[in-house]
Design a protein around this motif. Structure first.
Motif, mmCIF file in Angstrom:
data_model
loop_
_atom_site.group_PDB
_atom_site.id
_atom_site.type_symbol
_atom_site.label_atom_id
_atom_site.label_comp_id
_atom_site.label_asym_id
_atom_site.label_seq_id
_atom_site.Cartn_x
_atom_site.Cartn_y
_atom_site.Cartn_z
ATOM 1 N N GLN A 1 0.836 -1.216 0.000
ATOM 2 C CA GLN A 1 0.000 0.000 0.000
ATOM 3 C C GLN A 1 0.860 1.252 0.000
ATOM 4 O OE1 GLN A 1 -2.690 -0.542 3.268
ATOM 5 N NE2 GLN A 1 -3.855 -2.123 2.192
ATOM 6 N N ASN B 1 2.092 1.768 -3.442
ATOM 7 C CA ASN B 1 0.991 2.330 -4.233
ATOM 8 C C ASN B 1 0.875 3.832 -4.018
ATOM 9 O OD1 ASN B 1 -0.662 1.423 -6.176
ATOM 10 N ND2 ASN B 1 -2.091 0.383 -4.816
ATOM 11 N N ARG B 2 1.031 4.239 -2.767
ATOM 12 C CA ARG B 2 0.975 5.673 -2.434
ATOM 13 C C ARG B 2 2.102 6.423 -3.155
ATOM 14 N NH1 ARG B 2 3.519 8.604 1.330
ATOM 15 N NH2 ARG B 2 4.342 6.856 2.535
ATOM 16 N N ARG C 1 3.551 5.591 -5.920
ATOM 17 C CA ARG C 1 3.219 5.670 -7.347
ATOM 18 C C ARG C 1 2.266 6.836 -7.618
ATOM 19 N NH1 ARG C 1 1.761 -0.324 -7.366
ATOM 20 N NH2 ARG C 1 3.767 -1.347 -7.643
ATOM 21 N N GLU C 2 1.229 6.916 -6.778
ATOM 22 C CA GLU C 2 0.233 7.985 -6.975
ATOM 23 C C GLU C 2 0.869 9.360 -6.818
ATOM 24 O OE1 GLU C 2 -2.937 6.947 -4.302
ATOM 25 O OE2 GLU C 2 -3.462 5.192 -5.535
ATOM 26 N N GLU C 3 1.720 9.495 -5.798
ATOM 27 C CA GLU C 3 2.385 10.783 -5.570
ATOM 28 C C GLU C 3 3.303 11.137 -6.739
ATOM 29 O OE1 GLU C 3 2.374 10.506 -0.690
ATOM 30 O OE2 GLU C 3 4.295 10.588 -1.765
ATOM 31 N N LEU D 1 3.063 10.136 -9.824
ATOM 32 C CA LEU D 1 2.246 10.459 -10.994
ATOM 33 C C LEU D 1 1.705 11.878 -10.912
ATOM 34 C CD1 LEU D 1 0.143 7.315 -11.977
ATOM 35 C CD2 LEU D 1 1.600 8.723 -13.446
ATOM 36 N N GLN D 2 1.232 12.256 -9.717
ATOM 37 C CA GLN D 2 0.703 13.620 -9.522
ATOM 38 C C GLN D 2 1.782 14.659 -9.803
ATOM 39 O OE1 GLN D 2 -1.026 13.731 -5.639
ATOM 40 N NE2 GLN D 2 -2.938 12.774 -6.301
ATOM 41 N N LYS D 3 3.006 14.383 -9.311
ATOM 42 C CA LYS D 3 4.128 15.307 -9.535
ATOM 43 C C LYS D 3 4.413 15.439 -11.024
ATOM 44 C CE LYS D 3 6.852 15.203 -5.310
ATOM 45 N NZ LYS D 3 7.970 14.520 -4.653
ATOM 46 N N GLN E 1 2.336 15.041 -13.473
ATOM 47 C CA GLN E 1 1.257 15.740 -14.173
ATOM 48 C C GLN E 1 1.292 17.250 -13.930
ATOM 49 O OE1 GLN E 1 -1.908 13.385 -12.666
ATOM 50 N NE2 GLN E 1 -1.763 11.864 -14.279
ATOM 51 N N GLU F 1 7.261 6.670 -11.134
ATOM 52 C CA GLU F 1 6.653 7.524 -12.156
ATOM 53 C C GLU F 1 6.011 6.708 -13.270
ATOM 54 O OE1 GLU F 1 9.787 11.246 -11.624
ATOM 55 O OE2 GLU F 1 9.750 10.155 -13.509
ATOM 56 N N GLY G 1 4.690 3.789 -12.707
ATOM 57 C CA GLY G 1 3.752 2.844 -12.086
ATOM 58 C C GLY G 1 4.386 1.528 -11.681
#
Lengths: 280, 383
Positions: free
Chosen positions: A265, A268-269, A271-273, A275-277, A279, B52, B54
């Motif tokens: 988990q 996963n967090r 990865r999300e962080e 990805l947000q950076k 974007q 980044e 995934g």
């Protein structure tokens, strides 16, 4: 006319049930406890994977259990399972390993899995001896035991594996002996559903190799009765003095900690962080 | 490199970073590693980049765990990689053998450093050429590629992933600390234009005796978590994964089929680079960074009208013995240049000795780059 009866757990086996363990081995009790727990979980067997190392306990799932089974090198089952869990986080992954696998050659992986709190279920079959290789001393063999490599009696103090797991940060830790098969089943069922690293230590009889050390050779029943005599529940043990606990096996569920971050988990967090950076 | 190739995107990259970016380009989504000089930059870079894209990055408790994580992740469906140096490879070797017999695709990068044991972490050497092929117990084949530039750190990492997926086997990148640390221009292709080999997976459960291993044409991989009931073991096994450790015929079959899986596809796997060999009397066998000095020496020698050329294996394992045999029919002498005490020399000799002489030229000081004069002097001596 006799109605053929099929054992409830037969459906979990790959073909005929053909275990190569010695007569009286605790592996059968452990295998049943695991499969009953899986039966209780209601989760499809295809969603489980087993990872095991080298030693008698490695043969509990491999090749018998009819799902994905990865049988790897000595001591490394947890490390393989870690990679597998990270790549396939939705799978329920159960590691079976012996005391030598867990605390001698694989001790490092064991403590680090506890520390990481990765969602694996570790079933450690502790027979207090190296069984398959011929009865050599293990890190769990009691002080002064005469084994094939300690003919004068061992001069090293044994590990308490559950204590190590607790100290290293495992969030679910329990111990039973093979005598408490029903409690074991319930505990494993809980361990499977526990969201984090769960460590279930099972003191299990090896009548051939460790039986010899105890002068109870090939007498599985005597060993089981001995477990019955010596087992003491955690709650009762708390009320006793240290001297009164000598030679006792403290059993029960020692630790059950929820709300500790679990590794898959956490990743996963990240990865999300990340990805947000990206974007932004 | 093709001169007219339109440059899409180029960057000035350190070899190790080029390797990491090559992995990302190849679709790598799992990296496990343990800190070690001179390979650490790969981990540094991927600890950011993996998330980044995934994927997963994990710094393990040791290198044994790193390769175990990689193999476990590969069975979980990931394209997985680890990177280390010689000492780390020494720790990984038992599990690399398991990767070979369980036919698990993965990429292992060895940024080589000097000397046995702790050695000299930032001195470059080509000292682990045999370790990658013979380090794990028993008879087996491995695929190993030797890059000589940042560009090849990028390109060959992609190729390593392709080969590992195609042949279901661990693939080595045998780099060294200088290639890992030097910075060069790297041309980056568009991902859409890349030919990536996608894992050939088993689609549905075929029954208890399904053939999931030991096919010279490479069996379909039963990736975990798909209800395929994969039965995977490092013990000697049959096509269905069931172990049999009492019948030597099963053992014989396992070793030979796994070996043939690589050797029968040598033509597809092996890549060599030949420069100025058309009219050459002397060929220089070199690989990795050594070949950069060799190419410069040949350029100088050619100006003096000395007929010398370069034979550079890009694929080290399987060894290009047939190509060297052909070469030995065309030239009088092969000079072997490698930055070690002659690790691949016996293999060159075995392939060439019937037809031409083979001479060994190590650098004057191990761990240093060849000086072009050292090589030119030798060429003149031979001619």
């Amino acid at each position: 006319m006799v109605n053929p009866v099929t054992h409830n757990l037969k459906k979990y086996f790959r073909g005929e049930i053909n275990y190569t363990t010695c007569p009286g081995c605790g592996n059968g009790i452990v295998a049943q406890a695991i499969l009953w727990a899986i039966d209780d979980s209601g989760i499809d067997f295809d969603n489980y994977a087993f990872v095991s190392g080298i030693g008698c306990s490695g043969w509990i799932p491999s090749p018998a259990f009819n799902t994905d089974v990865l049988h790897v090198t000595h001591g490394r089952a947890i490390a393989f399972a870690t990679g597998l869990k990270l790549a396939a986080p939705n799978m329920k992954i159960i590691v079976t390993a012996g005391d030598g696998d867990t605390s001698a050659i694989g001790g490092n992986h064991f403590i680090h899995a506890c520390r990481r709190n990765i969602d694996l279920t570790m079933i450690c079959v502790n027979n207090q001896i190296y069984g398959m290789t011929g009865g050599q001393i293990a890190p769990t063999t009691p002080y002064l035991s005469k084994t094939t490599t300690t003919p004068y009696g061992s001069v090293e103090r044994p590990f308490d594996l559950s204590k190590i797991a607790i100290a290293a940060g495992a969030t679910f830790v329990a111990r039973w002996t093979t005598f408490q098969a029903r409690q074991l089943r319930k505990t494993i069922a809980k361990a499977i559903l526990h969201p984090g690293f769960s460590f279930v230590e099972i003191i299990s009889q090896c009548p051939v190799q460790y039986g010899k050390v105890l002068k109870k050779r090939n007498d599985a029943v005597a060993m089981l009765m001995d477990y019955k005599e010596r087992s003491i529940n955690l709650k009762k043990a708390r009320e006793l003095q240290k001297s009164e606990l000598k030679d006792k096996i403290i059993v029960g569920e020692f630790v059950e900690e929820r709300n500790v971050p679990e590794l898959t988990q956490e990743i996963n967090r990240l990865r999300e962080e990340a990805l947000q950076k990206c974007q932004r | 490199m093709e001169k007219n190739k339109k440059i899409r995107n180029a960057d000035f990259l350190q070899g190790n970073i080029a390797c990491a970016e090559g992995a990302i380009m190849a679709g790598c989504n799992f990296f496990a590693g343990y800190p070690i000089t001179p390979a650490s930059e790969i981990a540094h870079h991927l600890s950011k980049r993996m998330f980044e894209v995934g994927g997963t990055f994990i710094q393990t408790e040791d290198e044994i765990a790193a390769i175990a994580n990689v193999l476990g992740a590969s069975w979980g469906g990931a394209k997985a990689m680890t990177a280390t140096s010689g000492p780390g490879i020494s720790l990984m070797l038992e599990n690399i053998g398991l990767g070979v017999v369980t036919e698990t695709p993965c990429v292992i990068v060895n940024v080589q450093r000097g000397s046995p044991s702790t050695g000299s972490p930032s001195i470059h050497m080509q000292g682990d050429m045999l370790q990658s092929k013979f380090g794990s117990q028993g008879d087996y084949q491995i695929i190993a590629l030797a890059p000589s530039s940042s560009q090849e750190m990028f390109d060959l990492t992609i190729e390593a992933f392709n080969l590992s997926e195609q042949f279901r086997t661990p693939v080595f990148i045998l780099s060294d600390s200088l290639i890992g640390h030097m910075r060069e221009r790297v041309e980056l292709p568009n991902k859409e234009e890349l030919a990536l080999f996608e894992r050939r997976r088993l689609k549905s459960y075929q029954g208890i005796n399904q053939k999931i291993f030991l096919d010279e044409k490479v069996a379909l991989m039963p990736v975990f978590g798909n209800g395929l009931k994969a039965n995977v073991t490092g013990s000697t096994h049959k096509e269905d994964g069931f172990r049999n450790v009492s019948d030597p015929k099963i053992l014989d079959n396992e070793i030979k089929v796994l070996s043939n899986k690589i050797l029968k596809h040598k033509k597809e796997i092996i890549r060599i680079e030949e420069v100025n060999l058309e009219d050459a009397d002397v060929a220089i066998f070199s690989y990795g960074l050594s070949s950069r000095a060799v190419l410069k020496s040949i350029e100088v020698a050619r100006k003096e009208r000395i007929k010398v050329g370069s034979f550079r294996p890009i694929t080290i394992w399987p060894f290009p013995d047939e190509e060297i045999k052909k070469l030995s029919n065309r030239v009088k002498t092969i000079i072997v240049c490698e930055n070690n005490l002659g690790q691949l020399l016996p293999f060159v000799k075995a392939a060439a000795c019937e037809n031409c002489q083979v001479i060994f030229l190590p650098p004057k000081t191990l761990g240093t780059l060849y000086h072009t004069m050292e090589i030119i002097e030798k060429i003149k001596e031979v001619v």
